[in-house]
Design a protein around this motif. Structure first.
Motif, PDB file in Angstrom:
ATOM      1  N   LEU A  12      54.131 -42.194  28.468  1.00 16.52           N
ATOM      2  CA  LEU A  12      54.454 -40.801  28.157  1.00 16.52           C
ATOM      3  C   LEU A  12      53.759 -39.869  29.138  1.00 16.52           C
ATOM      4  CD1 LEU A  12      51.829 -39.764  25.987  1.00 16.52           C
ATOM      5  CD2 LEU A  12      52.927 -41.669  24.884  1.00 16.52           C
ATOM      6  N   ASP A  13      54.404 -38.737  29.399  1.00  7.43           N
ATOM      7  CA  ASP A  13      53.844 -37.750  30.321  1.00  7.43           C
ATOM      8  C   ASP A  13      52.878 -36.839  29.582  1.00  7.43           C
ATOM      9  OD1 ASP A  13      55.398 -38.626  32.484  1.00  7.43           O
ATOM     10  OD2 ASP A  13      57.130 -37.542  31.704  1.00  7.43           O
ATOM     11  N   VAL A  14      51.783 -36.515  30.255  1.00  6.89           N
ATOM     12  CA  VAL A  14      50.804 -35.604  29.682  1.00  6.89           C
ATOM     13  C   VAL A  14      51.059 -34.223  30.285  1.00  6.89           C
ATOM     14  CG1 VAL A  14      48.341 -35.095  29.507  1.00  6.89           C
ATOM     15  CG2 VAL A  14      49.124 -37.459  29.472  1.00  6.89           C
ATOM     16  N   PRO A  15      51.158 -33.176  29.441  1.00  9.19           N
ATOM     17  CA  PRO A  15      51.387 -31.828  29.974  1.00  9.19           C
ATOM     18  C   PRO A  15      50.281 -31.414  30.947  1.00  9.19           C
ATOM     19  CG  PRO A  15      51.616 -31.845  27.589  1.00  9.19           C
ATOM     20  CD  PRO A  15      51.111 -33.199  27.976  1.00  9.19           C
ATOM     21  N   LYS A  16      50.597 -30.460  31.833  1.00 13.75           N
ATOM     22  CA  LYS A  16      49.677 -30.020  32.895  1.00 13.75           C
ATOM     23  C   LYS A  16      48.307 -29.592  32.373  1.00 13.75           C
ATOM     24  CE  LYS A  16      52.272 -29.612  36.849  1.00 13.75           C
ATOM     25  NZ  LYS A  16      53.156 -30.740  36.473  1.00 13.75           N
ATOM     26  N   ASN A  17      48.315 -28.808  31.280  1.00 12.95           N
ATOM     27  CA  ASN A  17      47.054 -28.212  30.833  1.00 12.95           C
ATOM     28  C   ASN A  17      46.357 -29.036  29.753  1.00 12.95           C
ATOM     29  OD1 ASN A  17      49.121 -27.766  29.110  1.00 12.95           O
ATOM     30  ND2 ASN A  17      48.809 -25.572  28.868  1.00 12.95           N
ATOM     31  N   VAL A  18      46.631 -30.348  29.741  1.00 17.71           N
ATOM     32  CA  VAL A  18      46.021 -31.202  28.726  1.00 17.71           C
ATOM     33  C   VAL A  18      45.188 -32.293  29.389  1.00 17.71           C
ATOM     34  CG1 VAL A  18      46.503 -32.897  26.927  1.00 17.71           C
ATOM     35  CG2 VAL A  18      47.831 -30.800  27.036  1.00 17.71           C
ATOM     36  N   LYS A  19      43.999 -32.511  28.830  1.00 14.12           N
ATOM     37  CA  LYS A  19      43.138 -33.566  29.346  1.00 14.12           C
ATOM     38  C   LYS A  19      43.054 -34.665  28.291  1.00 14.12           C
ATOM     39  CE  LYS A  19      38.311 -34.269  30.751  1.00 14.12           C
ATOM     40  NZ  LYS A  19      37.432 -34.389  29.568  1.00 14.12           N
ATOM     41  N   VAL A  20      43.381 -35.880  28.704  1.00 20.03           N
ATOM     42  CA  VAL A  20      43.347 -37.006  27.775  1.00 20.03           C
ATOM     43  C   VAL A  20      42.210 -37.945  28.151  1.00 20.03           C
ATOM     44  CG1 VAL A  20      44.615 -39.009  26.920  1.00 20.03           C
ATOM     45  CG2 VAL A  20      45.827 -36.895  27.371  1.00 20.03           C
ATOM     46  N   THR A  21      41.424 -38.332  27.150  1.00 14.95           N
ATOM     47  CA  THR A  21      40.362 -39.301  27.378  1.00 14.95           C
ATOM     48  C   THR A  21      40.650 -40.512  26.508  1.00 14.95           C
ATOM     49  OG1 THR A  21      38.903 -37.372  27.445  1.00 14.95           O
ATOM     50  CG2 THR A  21      37.842 -39.523  27.502  1.00 14.95           C
ATOM     51  N   VAL A  22      40.577 -41.697  27.111  1.00 13.70           N
ATOM     52  CA  VAL A  22      40.817 -42.912  26.341  1.00 13.70           C
ATOM     53  C   VAL A  22      39.579 -43.785  26.401  1.00 13.70           C
ATOM     54  CG1 VAL A  22      42.253 -44.967  26.120  1.00 13.70           C
ATOM     55  CG2 VAL A  22      43.273 -42.833  26.917  1.00 13.70           C
ATOM     56  N   GLN A  23      39.039 -44.104  25.223  1.00 13.13           N
ATOM     57  CA  GLN A  23      37.902 -45.023  25.170  1.00 13.13           C
ATOM     58  C   GLN A  23      38.311 -46.163  24.257  1.00 13.13           C
ATOM     59  OE1 GLN A  23      35.076 -42.410  23.450  1.00 13.13           O
ATOM     60  NE2 GLN A  23      34.765 -41.207  25.317  1.00 13.13           N
ATOM     61  N   GLY A  24      38.762 -47.263  24.854  1.00 14.84           N
ATOM     62  CA  GLY A  24      39.271 -48.350  24.036  1.00 14.84           C
ATOM     63  C   GLY A  24      40.513 -47.887  23.305  1.00 14.84           C
ATOM     64  N   ARG A  25      40.416 -47.833  21.965  1.00 13.71           N
ATOM     65  CA  ARG A  25      41.577 -47.349  21.214  1.00 13.71           C
ATOM     66  C   ARG A  25      41.341 -45.961  20.624  1.00 13.71           C
ATOM     67  NH1 ARG A  25      41.881 -52.796  18.820  1.00 13.71           N
ATOM     68  NH2 ARG A  25      43.126 -54.017  20.260  1.00 13.71           N
ATOM     69  N   LEU A  26      40.295 -45.298  21.098  1.00 16.06           N
ATOM     70  CA  LEU A  26      40.053 -43.914  20.677  1.00 16.06           C
ATOM     71  C   LEU A  26      40.687 -43.001  21.719  1.00 16.06           C
ATOM     72  CD1 LEU A  26      38.508 -41.751  18.962  1.00 16.06           C
ATOM     73  CD2 LEU A  26      36.664 -41.983  20.599  1.00 16.06           C
ATOM     74  N   VAL A  27      41.555 -42.118  21.259  1.00  9.52           N
ATOM     75  CA  VAL A  27      42.227 -41.197  22.180  1.00  9.52           C
ATOM     76  C   VAL A  27      41.776 -39.778  21.858  1.00  9.52           C
ATOM     77  CG1 VAL A  27      44.450 -40.318  22.977  1.00  9.52           C
ATOM     78  CG2 VAL A  27      44.212 -42.719  22.339  1.00  9.52           C
ATOM     79  N   ILE A  28      41.267 -39.076  22.879  1.00  9.86           N
ATOM     80  CA  ILE A  28      40.844 -37.684  22.694  1.00  9.86           C
ATOM     81  C   ILE A  28      41.741 -36.815  23.563  1.00  9.86           C
ATOM     82  CG2 ILE A  28      38.935 -36.050  22.912  1.00  9.86           C
ATOM     83  CD1 ILE A  28      37.046 -38.512  22.766  1.00  9.86           C
TER      84      ILE A  28
END
Length: 190
Positions: A12-28
């Motif tokens: 999936l595409d992440v919008p321009k102004n969004v920051k995604v952090t993935v730690q294992g199966r935790l998604v922030i």
């Protein structure tokens, strides 16, 4: 039965102004409207960022049919989080009554709804909003409530709790249509 797919994945595409952090199966997910996080520990999916965080993939190796179905579900949840932190969610609810006007008071700055005189009943119904969901009265439409928040699950569950609080008991529900119903689901910028 048909052979298992070796691997299934959904990107999936992440919008321009969004920051995604993935730690294992935790998604922030962080965006202009706030920050959401969610754990997907109950699914054995692999969540990865690609393309400098502009894309997120959810994949699964050697899954059976039910586990494969969860790949899309997890991807949808992450998409909903991205929409939440950029646009936010807004649900509209209408008060429906034939005879006794439902009296709704919003308390604690939009954190609590107090419903009185439903079908003329003396009982007072109190519904708390979940998380940081806020409820307001519609400015221009009579008998309309608006719920807003960045977490789709909390907004929709809060709306459901309000709707469920005004169930008509021991009467013909085809005739007694009183209640508070969700009339519109959308984002805050619509």
């Amino acid at each position: 039965s048909k052979m298992r797919d070796v691997t299934v994945s959904k990107t999936l595409d992440v919008p321009k102004n969004v920051k995604v952090t993935v730690q294992g199966r935790l998604v922030i997910v962080e965006g202009p409207k706030g920050k959401l996080q969610r754990e997907f520990n109950h699914q054995r999916v692999i969540i990865k960022k690609h393309n400098k965080g502009r894309k997120v993939s959810v994949s699964l190796w050697h899954g059976n049919r039910k586990q494969v179905a969860c790949v899309r579900t997890v991807a949808s949840h992450i998409t909903n989080m991205c929409v939440g932190v950029t646009k936010g969610y807004r649900f509209k609810m209408r008060l429906v009554y034939a005879h006794f006007p439902i009296n709704v008071a919003i308390e604690e700055d939009g954190k609590k709804v107090v419903i009185r005189n439903f079908l003329g009943e003396k009982i007072v119904r109190v519904v708390d909003m979940l998380g940081n969901v806020e409820i307001t009265r519609s400015k221009d439409v009579k008998d309309e409530l608006i719920l807003e928040g960045i977490d789709l699950d909390l907004v929709s569950q809060s709306a459901a709790n309000i709707q469920q609080s005004t169930l008509v008991r021991n009467k013909d529900i085809r005739k007694f249509l009183d209640g508070i119903y969700v009339s519109e689901r959308g984002t805050m910028d619509e």
